[in-house]
Design an enzyme around this catalytic site. Structure first.
Site, PDB file in Angstrom:
ATOM      1  N   SER A  40       0.802  -1.224   0.000  1.00 30.95           N
ATOM      2  CA  SER A  40       0.000   0.000   0.000  1.00 30.95           C
ATOM      3  C   SER A  40       0.832   1.270   0.000  1.00 30.95           C
ATOM      4  O   SER A  40       0.365   2.320  -0.446  1.00 30.95           O
ATOM      5  CB  SER A  40      -0.937   0.003   1.216  1.00 30.95           C
ATOM      6  OG  SER A  40      -0.185  -0.111   2.423  1.00 30.95           O
ATOM      7  N   GLY A  74      -1.905  -4.304   1.156  1.00 31.02           N
ATOM      8  CA  GLY A  74      -2.062  -5.465   2.020  1.00 31.02           C
ATOM      9  C   GLY A  74      -1.124  -6.621   1.730  1.00 31.02           C
ATOM     10  O   GLY A  74      -1.073  -7.584   2.500  1.00 31.02           O
ATOM     11  N   ASN A 102       4.023  -5.304   5.681  1.00 31.93           N
ATOM     12  CA  ASN A 102       2.872  -6.038   6.213  1.00 31.93           C
ATOM     13  C   ASN A 102       3.292  -7.295   6.960  1.00 31.93           C
ATOM     14  O   ASN A 102       2.603  -7.730   7.892  1.00 31.93           O
ATOM     15  CB  ASN A 102       1.892  -6.377   5.085  1.00 31.93           C
ATOM     16  CG  ASN A 102       1.149  -5.139   4.604  1.00 31.93           C
ATOM     17  OD1 ASN A 102       0.604  -4.382   5.388  1.00 31.93           O
ATOM     18  ND2 ASN A 102       1.153  -4.926   3.292  1.00 31.93           N
ATOM     19  N   ASP A 183      -4.098   7.328   9.950  1.00 32.39           N
ATOM     20  CA  ASP A 183      -3.750   6.015  10.508  1.00 32.39           C
ATOM     21  C   ASP A 183      -2.331   5.961  11.054  1.00 32.39           C
ATOM     22  O   ASP A 183      -1.949   5.002  11.719  1.00 32.39           O
ATOM     23  CB  ASP A 183      -3.975   4.906   9.480  1.00 32.39           C
ATOM     24  CG  ASP A 183      -3.084   5.036   8.242  1.00 32.39           C
ATOM     25  OD1 ASP A 183      -2.181   5.900   8.220  1.00 32.39           O
ATOM     26  OD2 ASP A 183      -3.302   4.271   7.280  1.00 32.39           O
ATOM     27  N   HIS A 186       0.489   5.445   6.764  1.00 31.92           N
ATOM     28  CA  HIS A 186       0.634   5.754   5.344  1.00 31.92           C
ATOM     29  C   HIS A 186       0.904   7.238   5.142  1.00 31.92           C
ATOM     30  O   HIS A 186       0.205   8.077   5.718  1.00 31.92           O
ATOM     31  CB  HIS A 186      -0.629   5.345   4.574  1.00 31.92           C
ATOM     32  CG  HIS A 186      -0.882   3.871   4.603  1.00 31.92           C
ATOM     33  ND1 HIS A 186      -1.655   3.273   5.564  1.00 31.92           N
ATOM     34  CD2 HIS A 186      -0.445   2.877   3.789  1.00 31.92           C
ATOM     35  CE1 HIS A 186      -1.690   1.960   5.349  1.00 31.92           C
ATOM     36  NE2 HIS A 186      -0.974   1.702   4.276  1.00 31.92           N
TER      37      HIS A 186
END
Length: 209
Positions: A40, A74, A102, A183, A186
């Site tokens: 991502s 993801g 991830n 978040d 990112h």
């Protein structure tokens, strides 16, 4: 007579358009294709196409480079390996590889991540595609043993495969709230600009290899 001329003109224009669509576009020796192969962070989660890493890097590199963004939000390193054959259907001239974040966030096995990244780099090597490997850092909350093992994977693989290496993809951006989305994971558009500025010399060196 006027109707015939108009009809002939329209027919000629239609034929010209058809030829333009069907014939391949001529390229120069300087034009190159750069594939982004990541998660991502490269896919541009939460950002417009223009503000994403691909969009801002494209603007920085100019029209002589075509960016193909084969990143999937993801994805772990194992996920990237599973879709590698499909992603390489159109062979790029160079690749930026950014996977593993991830794996860390999910607390996955460092050995499994290493094995998947090794297989990906081996495939790129077999295809004679130069790679810029982007490293990642682990959260201190995962413990010293995990952090040390995880962070050692990227420089060790870069040395093993002789790839160009950018130690930390989020350098200058991680943990800075003003450069990240809500978040905290990112980058926002300003954060992406910092990343592009930092990694750009390595990308240019990769493409000039």
């Amino acid at each position: 007579m006027q109707i015939k001329k108009l009809r002939d003109g329209l027919l000629g224009a239609a034929l010209s358009l058809t030829v333009a669509i069907l014939l391949p576009v001529a390229t120069t020796a300087d034009e190159r294709t750069l594939m982004l192969y990541g998660d991502s962070l490269m896919a541009g989660l939460g950002l417009s196409a223009q503000d994403s890493f691909a969009g801002q890097l494209q603007q920085a590199l100019g029209d002589d480079v075509t960016i193909v963004n084969a990143s999937v939000s993801g994805d772990t390193a194992s996920d990237g390996l599973a879709r590698l054959d499909w992603s390489l259907a159109e062979r790029p001239d160079a690749v930026i590889l950014e996977l593993g974040a991830n794996d860390m966030l999910q607390g996955r096995s460092v050995d499994t991540m290493r094995q998947s990244l090794t297989a990906i780099l081996q495939r790129f090597g077999d295809e004679n595609i130069p790679v810029l490997l982007a490293g990642m850092r682990a959260s201190p909350g995962l413990g010293t043993d995990y952090v040390n093992a995880y962070e050692a994977v990227f420089p060790e693989l870069a040395a093993e495969f002789g790839t160009r290496f950018y130690p930390f993809f989020l350098d200058g951006v991680a943990t800075d709230p003003s450069l990240n989305q809500a978040d905290g994971l990112h980058p926002n558009a300003q954060g992406v600009a910092v990343i592009v500025e930092g990694i750009l010399p390595e990308v240019e060196a990769l493409l000039n290899r």
